[in-house]
Design an enzyme around this catalytic site. Structure first.
Site, short mmCIF file in Angstrom:
data_model
loop_
_atom_site.label_atom_id
_atom_site.label_comp_id
_atom_site.label_asym_id
_atom_site.label_seq_id
_atom_site.Cartn_x
_atom_site.Cartn_y
_atom_site.Cartn_z
N LYS A 29 -6.61 4.93 8.10
CA LYS A 29 -5.49 5.74 7.61
C LYS A 29 -5.88 7.21 7.51
CE LYS A 29 -3.49 1.92 4.93
NZ LYS A 29 -3.23 1.39 3.57
N SER A 72 0.81 -1.21 0.00
CA SER A 72 0.00 0.00 0.00
C SER A 72 0.85 1.27 0.00
CB SER A 72 -0.94 0.01 1.21
OG SER A 72 -0.21 0.14 2.41
#
Length: 658
Positions: free
Chosen positions: A575, A532
């Site tokens: 996040k 990611s």
């Protein structure tokens, strides 16, 4: 491309406060709870149907899925569909031909206790008769010795008489008792005539507890040893006969035990024998004992790989395999099921107060949030139940008669996962020591986003801002350039960094073989795994190569294909919220992940979320400065058009792993 300023319809949780006001209850005390356990299972409709069939037809089942999705509850519910009146008692008898092979007798439920009690009464009568005879004999011996002492005027006769009496007492006591104990059978398994079929949870059981064992006898000689049939101990496979045997984490069971379990399934009976080679019971092996149970084996997805192949084949051939869901559709019907779930948890706990409608609404919103995708509700209900109990404890501490929404909000703060507590402290330290920049611009520095311990069994992700720094230097040898990454990278993370080199060549036209590219993941003490960070690495490297500044108020996450397409990743909501906590103003996320963003109320309007599809989109929003436009023109000439790239697709109902 449109950006989202964190307005509720686009990024926040759906507003259910108005919806729940229309429901006809004031508190969870007004809600009826189904009596049958299978009707209390939520969100596993297909599994419930299969469990009903398996129970009615006595089929074995494998339940695979995330923790807390209802596997043990489904297994327990199977006994509700099993017929009563089929239970049996098991009695062990002494075998005069071979004492090490006790005989086994099967009788209808309730008869075993009657038989053993009758044998015990007979033995007691025999002992009483022997005791009376022994008392009379001892009295006669002592009387004769006294009479002899008087006649012969020798006191030694009394001493001889006492010694003889003691000898008779010892002889009769031990020889008689041993014979009586041998004649009395042992009731191994006992049931009432109309008793509900048993449910035995053998999770984590060692071989003896699962398969049965023979107790060690310290008195193995001298006529003092315990008869073999008295030392037999039935295992879970015997106790669960005519019922359900549940084994969670089936892969943790030793392979030898799995093989024995397979034998018990195939034969429908299994002898009780000593499991320890050094025990005095190692030579004991009873006649076969019935093991006519339904096996429900459970575990996570990795449990299947470590199962005995023949055991799994047996279950598949004579039963069902079920993959549990971890989310369900956010529909009115499923929301009502969650309302009932809150009532069930209150009734089950018996120590917390009932919930108001507003408190239930907050629980449902948390279920939306933990699902990780818009339009879904989590089925990790054990963890959601933990939140309910903490909220109840908070209300109890405040002496409140009901659990209200503020108690749930307080509980959410108290009941944070360990990972979330670690990330919260990390954020505090980074703010205190200013280990990252959230304003201004810098070359080769990007604020990446990660989640802590993505492989955890917990449903929630814990986000963290992870600065990534790139530096470009001349290669030491011609065409000997390398990409050097530091920060305890895992295999997938290393591969994703290597893939960036192909993108750099395509998007910049630079021959990186003449450069060494150094990439540093700052503050990654626990290591980095997953891809990611690909978008962040590529942006940092392009910035360092071209000397273009990166906006430090922007953070980003996303995986990159070798063609520059931004692919979806997991933990997006966590996040974004971590970035907001650090003071980041804008976050770039894969376009396919926009449906996964479910921000808490306190973050609404606090941060801007922009969806991106290609690396060019990322650079357009992340780069700043006078050299940005020239680089974007260069990229437009070198990079393929958007229409030629495939869009990322999420094919699973679970978040894509990092």
């Amino acid at each position: 491309m449109k950006g989202f300023d964190s307005e509720r319809p686009e990024l926040g949780l759906s507003d259910i406060e108005e919806w729940i006001k229309a429901k006809e209850f004031n508190t969870t005390a007004d809600l009826p709870i189904p009596k049958k356990l299978v009707e209390q299972v939520i969100g596993q409709d297909e599994a419930v149907q299969i469990i009903r069939k398996a129970a009615e037809q006595k089929r074995h089942v494998i339940l695979i899925g995330d923790p807390g999705t209802g596997k043990s509850m489904l297994a327990r519910s199977m006994v509700e569909f099993l017929p009563t009146g089929e239970m049996q008692d098991v009695i062990a008898y002494h075998n005069p031909d071979d004492p090490n092979e006790p005989k086994i007798r099967i009788v209808p439920a309730g008869k075993g206790k009657e038989i053993v009690d009758a044998q015990k009464r007979e033995a007691h009568v025999r002992r009483d008769q022997k005791s009376s005879a022994l008392t009379m004999l001892i009295f006669m011996v002592i009387s004769l010795s006294i009479f002899a002492a008087i006649i012969f005027a020798d006191m030694n006769a009394i001493l001889i008489g006492l010694i003889g009496a003691i000898f008779l007492l010892i002889l009769f006591r031990y020889s008689g008792q041993k014979k009586d104990s041998i004649m009395v059978p042992k009731l191994l398994i006992s049931h009432l005539p109309n008793e509900t079929p048993p449910f035995i949870d053998a999770t984590g059981a060692h071989a003896g507890a699962l398969l049965g064992d023979v107790k060690h006898d310290p008195f193995q000689s001298g006529g003092l040893e315990t008869p073999a049939h008295e030392r037999l101990e039935p295992g879970a496979i015997h106790k669960s006969s005519k019922g359900v045997l549940f084994i969670d984490e089936i892969n943790m069971l030793r392979i030898e035990s799995q093989q024995s379990l397979l034998t018990a399934l195939q034969e429908g009976k299994f002898s009780i024998l000593g499991q320890s080679e050094r025990s005095s019971g190692a030579m004991v092996k009873s006649e076969p004992v019935p093991t006519d149970f339904i096996l429900v084996a459970a575990g996570n997805l990795d449990a299947v790989a470590n199962m005995h192949p023949a055991l799994r084949s047996r279950i598949r051939g004579y039963g069902y395999e079920i993959y549990m869901r971890n989310t369900m559709q956010d529909t009115e019907e499923n929301r009502e099921k969650l309302i009932r779930f809150v009532a069930q948890e209150v009734a089950k706990d018996k120590k917390i107060q009932h919930f108001t409608r507003s408190a239930v609404a907050e629980i449902i919103r948390e279920a939306q949030r933990r699902a990780g995708r818009r339009g879904q509700l989590t089925l990790r209900l054990r963890e959601l139940g933990g939140l309910i109990r903490v909220a109840g404890d908070v209300a109890h501490e405040e002496n409140a008669s009901l659990v209200d929404v503020q108690h749930v909000i307080t509980a959410k703060r108290i009941a944070r996962s360990l990972e979330q507590q670690v990330t919260d402290r990390a954020i505090e330290k980074r703010k205190e020591y200013k280990t990252m920049i959230t304003e201004g611009a810098a070359i080769g520095v990007v604020n990446g986003l990660a989640v802590l311990n993505a492989e955890s069994s917990m449903a929630e992700f814990s986000g963290l801002v992870m600065p990534i720094v790139a530096e470009v230097t001349p290669a030491q040898t011609k065409e000997g350039g390398r990409i050097i990454a530091t920060g305890k990278l895992g295999e997938i993370a290393k591969e994703s960094v290597q893939n960036v080199s192909a993108l750099i060549k395509k998007y910049t036209g630079e021959d990186i073989s003449n450069h060494d590219i150094h990439v540093q993941f700052i503050g990654t003490y626990e290591g980095v795994e997953g891809d990611s960070a690909s978008v962040s690495v590529a942006t940092a490297v392009v910035s360092a190569l071209e000397g273009v500044e990166v906006d430090q108020s922007v953070a980003m996450t996303g995986s990159l294909s070798v063609r520059g397409q931004v692919l979806p990743v997991g933990g997006v909501t966590a996040k974004i919220e971590a970035a907001a906590e650090m003071g980041i103003k804008t976050v770039l996320v894969p376009k396919e992940n926009m449906r996964d963003v479910l921000l808490d109320d306190k973050y609404i309007g606090k941060i801007k979320v922009i969806p991106v599809e290609t690396l060019r989109d990322v650079l357009q929003y992340a780069l700043v400065g006078s050299r940005k436009e020239n680089l974007l023109k260069k990229l437009a000439a070198l990079a393929p058009a958007k229409g030629t790239t495939q869009r990322g697709i999420i094919t699973s109902d679970r978040p894509v792993p990092l």
